[in-house]
Design a protein around this motif. Structure first.
Motif, mmCIF file in Angstrom:
data_model
loop_
_atom_site.group_PDB
_atom_site.id
_atom_site.type_symbol
_atom_site.label_atom_id
_atom_site.label_comp_id
_atom_site.label_asym_id
_atom_site.label_seq_id
_atom_site.Cartn_x
_atom_site.Cartn_y
_atom_site.Cartn_z
ATOM 1 N N ILE A 1 0.834 -1.209 0.000
ATOM 2 C CA ILE A 1 0.000 0.000 0.000
ATOM 3 C C ILE A 1 0.864 1.254 0.000
ATOM 4 C CG2 ILE A 1 -0.267 0.301 2.507
ATOM 5 C CD1 ILE A 1 -3.257 0.385 0.252
ATOM 6 N N ALA A 2 2.027 1.188 0.659
ATOM 7 C CA ALA A 2 2.938 2.341 0.677
ATOM 8 C C ALA A 2 3.479 2.625 -0.720
ATOM 9 C CB ALA A 2 4.083 2.095 1.652
ATOM 10 N N ALA A 3 3.807 1.558 -1.473
ATOM 11 C CA ALA A 3 4.307 1.747 -2.839
ATOM 12 C C ALA A 3 3.235 2.368 -3.731
ATOM 13 C CB ALA A 3 4.770 0.407 -3.413
ATOM 14 N N LYS A 4 1.972 1.910 -3.569
ATOM 15 C CA LYS A 4 0.869 2.486 -4.352
ATOM 16 C C LYS A 4 0.662 3.952 -3.998
ATOM 17 C CE LYS A 4 -2.839 -0.059 -4.738
ATOM 18 N NZ LYS A 4 -3.979 -0.928 -4.364
ATOM 19 N N ALA A 5 0.802 4.273 -2.706
ATOM 20 C CA ALA A 5 0.647 5.668 -2.284
ATOM 21 C C ALA A 5 1.749 6.538 -2.874
ATOM 22 C CB ALA A 5 0.662 5.748 -0.753
ATOM 23 N N GLN A 6 2.994 6.017 -2.891
ATOM 24 C CA GLN A 6 4.105 6.781 -3.465
ATOM 25 C C GLN A 6 3.895 7.010 -4.956
ATOM 26 O OE1 GLN A 6 7.074 8.137 -1.840
ATOM 27 N NE2 GLN A 6 6.871 9.171 -3.799
ATOM 28 N N LEU A 7 3.349 6.018 -5.636
ATOM 29 C CA LEU A 7 3.046 6.167 -7.056
ATOM 30 C C LEU A 7 1.984 7.253 -7.266
ATOM 31 C CD1 LEU A 7 3.587 4.977 -9.919
ATOM 32 C CD2 LEU A 7 1.619 3.504 -9.533
ATOM 33 N N GLN A 8 0.990 7.278 -6.397
ATOM 34 C CA GLN A 8 -0.069 8.275 -6.513
ATOM 35 C C GLN A 8 0.464 9.686 -6.248
ATOM 36 O OE1 GLN A 8 -3.056 8.038 -7.603
ATOM 37 N NE2 GLN A 8 -3.234 5.811 -7.765
ATOM 38 N N VAL A 9 1.460 9.805 -5.353
ATOM 39 C CA VAL A 9 2.093 11.108 -5.133
ATOM 40 C C VAL A 9 2.666 11.627 -6.445
ATOM 41 C CG1 VAL A 9 4.011 12.306 -4.013
ATOM 42 C CG2 VAL A 9 2.591 10.730 -2.698
ATOM 43 N N GLY A 10 3.335 10.753 -7.168
ATOM 44 C CA GLY A 10 3.886 11.144 -8.459
ATOM 45 C C GLY A 10 2.807 11.569 -9.439
ATOM 46 N N MET A 11 1.691 10.836 -9.471
ATOM 47 C CA MET A 11 0.603 11.179 -10.385
ATOM 48 C C MET A 11 -0.002 12.536 -10.054
ATOM 49 S SD MET A 11 -1.341 7.507 -10.769
ATOM 50 C CE MET A 11 -0.554 6.112 -11.575
ATOM 51 N N CYS A 12 -0.136 12.829 -8.748
ATOM 52 C CA CYS A 12 -0.669 14.136 -8.344
ATOM 53 C C CYS A 12 0.263 15.259 -8.767
ATOM 54 C CB CYS A 12 -0.885 14.167 -6.835
ATOM 55 S SG CYS A 12 -2.238 13.136 -6.241
ATOM 56 N N GLU B 1 2.320 15.180 -11.128
ATOM 57 C CA GLU B 1 2.307 15.256 -12.586
ATOM 58 C C GLU B 1 1.137 16.098 -13.081
ATOM 59 O OE1 GLU B 1 1.655 11.870 -15.830
ATOM 60 O OE2 GLU B 1 3.469 11.580 -14.638
ATOM 61 N N LYS B 2 -0.036 15.903 -12.479
ATOM 62 C CA LYS B 2 -1.210 16.681 -12.883
ATOM 63 C C LYS B 2 -1.075 18.150 -12.504
ATOM 64 C CE LYS B 2 -4.602 12.965 -13.022
ATOM 65 N NZ LYS B 2 -5.906 12.455 -12.564
ATOM 66 N N LEU B 3 -0.309 18.405 -11.439
ATOM 67 C CA LEU B 3 -0.052 19.789 -11.039
ATOM 68 C C LEU B 3 1.017 20.441 -11.912
ATOM 69 C CD1 LEU B 3 -0.084 19.396 -7.149
ATOM 70 C CD2 LEU B 3 -1.741 20.684 -8.519
ATOM 71 N N GLY B 4 1.663 19.624 -12.761
ATOM 72 C CA GLY B 4 2.699 20.151 -13.640
ATOM 73 C C GLY B 4 3.995 20.464 -12.929
ATOM 74 N N LEU B 5 4.270 19.755 -11.844
ATOM 75 C CA LEU B 5 5.459 20.029 -11.047
ATOM 76 C C LEU B 5 6.570 19.022 -11.350
ATOM 77 C CD1 LEU B 5 3.751 20.775 -7.601
ATOM 78 C CD2 LEU B 5 4.494 22.397 -9.344
ATOM 79 N N ASN B 6 7.819 19.493 -11.223
ATOM 80 C CA ASN B 6 8.968 18.636 -11.503
ATOM 81 C C ASN B 6 9.149 17.520 -10.477
ATOM 82 O OD1 ASN B 6 9.687 20.111 -13.783
ATOM 83 N ND2 ASN B 6 10.941 21.547 -12.593
ATOM 84 N N GLN B 7 8.475 17.647 -9.310
ATOM 85 C CA GLN B 7 8.621 16.611 -8.286
ATOM 86 C C GLN B 7 8.082 15.263 -8.731
ATOM 87 O OE1 GLN B 7 7.625 19.760 -7.752
ATOM 88 N NE2 GLN B 7 7.629 20.284 -5.564
#
Length: 720
Positions: A69-80, A82-88
């Motif tokens: 579940i932690a790995a899925k959450a970390q992946l979702q952080v990246g997706m968020c 990405e939608k915000l258009g941030l380099n993070q």
């Protein structure tokens, strides 16, 4: 700041604090799964990406042991992000790969997202994300045996001053050793090929065990912790590592049996157990192979036929059930690596009369389309060091160009007179190991760093060149004319990877086996050989069963051998030369702490010492001894540490102090004196290190999607 701005900041801050209060309360009461669903709702239904990021980060922190579940959450952080258009976003996806390597589904999706981000940036032309090739490390001290770390920060390599496995940090230039075996005089062992684990925390490497005369497979932590021997077979096998499986459970390895049989195997990274995937018919000399990013296939190159060095490329399923032809072409093609996007395979090819980089796509179990040129002229010799997670490819170029020069010798001092003249041929920059024929009419030399090594024989009277490509041999070394000037013997490898001596006819170029490969790994033929002056015997360098090196005299008619001299333990071998009258053998014992030049009767007996000198931490692999035609002097090479130069010297056979001959070079010197005693020929660097070093190729993977534009957000969205 005016009152209005202060008021707005207060309201925003208060809203942020109070909006987090329910989140904190929820964290203390709900399970990881329930919070994950709540975070998804905040992201998708409410469109509150920043709030969702906070929830996902808190899940990662509080439920770190629930790794799926932690790995899925970390992946979702990246997706968020990405939608915000941030380099993070890119860093967030990289954390999935680095921190949760065992979570294969999340890692696969993170790698896909990383690949798409890089392609989008390349197409959009943002920042510096254009195709580029740049050198990250000059020189060859961080050599071809290692690999790049998955994050692109480090290069593993062999520190040849000690033989230890070491790591080079690209950004700072700092180096540190992971093993600590001690100096060469304490232990004459060394590391060799090394590969990083997918999470970058471990390195698997080959280690040459001199006591058992075998290559072991070992694993060590990036911080030097928990070293262990993974695989060590004492029945004459040799192993070479090529990489980790994506789940870190298997090591892709080549095993070469004592009888020459070559196997592609998977070695368990836990217990060292071996599973054989394929037995190769023609051996595996100078080849490469890699896992696919999903672990389903292995890509490897192989020799097309026994009498040719050209190679093709195939795919082998990791269960051993299926093989697919990937690249089939008359040219020489070899694998560079499988890109992390899982679709593109990078390879080198000389099909356009230069060594170029190409990609070919493979997906859905099929080859997609035809190869596409990435960039021409990647270097004379290109050693792959692997891909990083972001799709950058690292490799080493070895480009120490060698040319051949003629010089005139002073009959009184033996020193070179005037400026040497370069031998002009179509292979300029690729010539080495020149040797005058005993009758003084010809010069033989090797053409190296070309797609097909060859022996060339050039007439000194007419300038005519006969070129004999090496159809049966690989890595041909040390050409030596027969006393009658009718043939040349060379050291070469058969197609099973075993060394032998071959006789090349000077007129036809036909090669015949003169001294066969050793039947035993523990008693094998080494690098040096010389003719006796009557042409009836050959002086050889052999490794004996007790792991000491010896100088042998082999009678050609009977094949019997006689040991003339046995070296000390931890010896680096010998260099030797027979006197013009055939009565004496000069030999250089290359020890760890010093080199000793001696002379003894050519058929064995008491020896006497002429000279001792320190190697100055430089192993003179191409060191060569030679007599002056009058038999009064012996020429040898030294490295002068103060000047950092190689130089040529001579010493009287009566002993005394040696004399420097005025020939100096930044790299080794391979020289030979004409029978008239007044001329010398030698090989020396043409442009040492001009292109040599570690390089990286970035932003070159082809874009397979038709559009990356305003709909970029939907294209890049991959949900779990």
């Amino acid at each position: 700041m005016n009152r209005a701005k202060k008021f707005i900041c207060f309201i925003v801050g208060a809203f942020f604090v109070f909006s987090l209060a329910p989140i904190q309360e929820a964290l203390s009461q709900e399970s990881a799964g329930e919070l994950y669903e709540a975070a998804l709702f905040k992201k998708e239904a409410e469109g509150d990406l920043e709030g969702a990021i906070q929830l996902f980060i808190n899940i990662i922190t509080k439920f770190s042991e629930e790794r799926k579940i932690a790995a899925k959450a970390q992946l979702q952080v990246g997706m968020c992000y990405e939608k915000l258009g941030l380099n993070q976003a890119q860093k967030a996806y990289q954390k999935v790969v680095e921190n949760y390597p065992e979570q294969t589904e999340a890692v696969k999706l993170a790698n896909e997202k990383l690949s798409l981000l890089l392609r989008a940036k390349a197409v959009a032309g943002t920042g510096n994300k254009e195709f580029s090739i740049r050198r990250v490390k000059e020189g060859t001290d961080v050599g071809f045996e290692g690999a790049v770390s998955p994050d692109g920060r480090y290069l593993s390599y062999v520190d040849w001053e000690s033989g230890d496995l070491a790591v080079y940090e690209i950004a700072t230039g700092n180096k540190h050793r992971l093993t600590n075996k001690g100096s060469w005089d304490k232990l004459n062992e060394f590391a060799y090929y090394s590969r990083w684990s997918p999470d970058g925390k471990q390195i698997v490497y080959d280690w040459y065990n001199t006591k058992e005369d075998l290559m072991e497979l070992r694993i060590i932590g990036f911080d030097g912790s928990k070293p262990r021997i993974l695989y060590s077979n004492k029945e004459g096998e040799r192993s070479t590592t090529y990489g980790w499986s994506p789940d870190s459970k298997q090591i892709l390895t080549i095993l070469i049996k004592e009888n020459g049989e070559t196997q592609v195997v998977l070695v368990s990274s836990e217990d060292g157990s071996v599973r054989v995937l394929k037995t190769l018919e023609l051996g595996f000399e100078n080849q490469n192979m890699n896992f696919s990013p999903d672990g389903s296939y292995i890509v490897y190159d192989f020799q097309q036929k026994e009498d040719s060095p050209e190679r093709d490329i195939s795919l082998l399923s990791t269960d051993g059930s299926r093989e697919i032809s990937l690249v089939e072409h008359p040219a020489n093609d070899y694998v560079l690596g499988w890109a992390p996007d899982g679709k593109n395979i990078l390879f080198a090819s000389d099909r356009r009369n230069s060594l170029d980089a190409w990609v070919i796509q493979f997906s859905d179990g099929k080859v997609q389309g035809t190869p596409k040129l990435v960039t021409p002229n990647i270097g004379k010799i290109c050693y792959p060091k692997g891909f990083t997670r972001n799709g950058s490819f690292y490799y080493e170029i070895y480009d120490d160009a060698m040319d051949i020069y003629f010089g005139e010798l002073s009959p009184e001092t033996g020193k070179i007179i005037g400026l040497p003249k370069k031998l002009s041929t179509r292979f300029e920059g690729s010539l080495d190991q020149p040797e005058y024929s005993p009758d003084g009419k010809y010069i033989a030399y090797t053409s190296v760093w070309t797609s097909q090594p060859s022996i060339s024989i050039q007439s000194l009277e007419t300038g005519k060149i006969q070129e004999f490509p090496s159809k049966l041999l690989q890595n041909i070394r040390n050409p030596r004319w027969s006393p009658d000037s009718r043939s040349i013997i060379v050291l070469g490898f058969d197609w099973k990877g075993k060394r032998g001596l071959y006789r090349i006819d000077a007129q036809s170029g036909i090669s015949t086996l003169l001294v066969p490969p050793s039947k035993s790994v523990t008693e094998r033929l080494l690098g040096r050989h010389e003719w006796s002056r009557d042409g009836k015997a050959i002086f050889l360098e052999r490794l004996s069963s007790n792991m000491t090196q010896s100088i042998m005299l082999m009678e050609l008619e009977s094949g019997t051998e006689k040991e003339l001299y046995r070296g000390e333990s931890n010896s680096r071998g010998f260099r030797f030369s027979c006197s013009p009258d055939g009565k004496w053998l000069a030999f250089l014992s290359m020890g760890v702490k010093e080199y000793v030049l001696r002379i003894m009767p050519a058929d064995g007996g008491e020896y006497r010492e002429l000279y001792r000198f320190k190697p100055d931490n430089v192993q003179l692999y191409y060191q060569k001894l030679m007599w002056t035609p009058d038999g009064k002097y012996i020429l040898f090479e030294k490295f002068q540490l103060a000047e950092k130069k190689f130089s040529l010297w001579r010493i009287s056979i009566e002993g005394g102090e040696p004399q420097e001959l005025g020939l100096k070079s930044d790299s080794y010197i391979v020289a030979n004196i004409h029978p008239d005693g007044r001329h010398i020929v030698f090989a020396s660097p043409a442009s040492t290190g001009e292109n040599s070093g570690n390089w990286v190729m970035e932003n070159f993977l082809p874009v397979t999607e038709t559009k990356i534009s305003g709909s970029l957000r939907s294209l890049l969205t991959i949900e779990i």
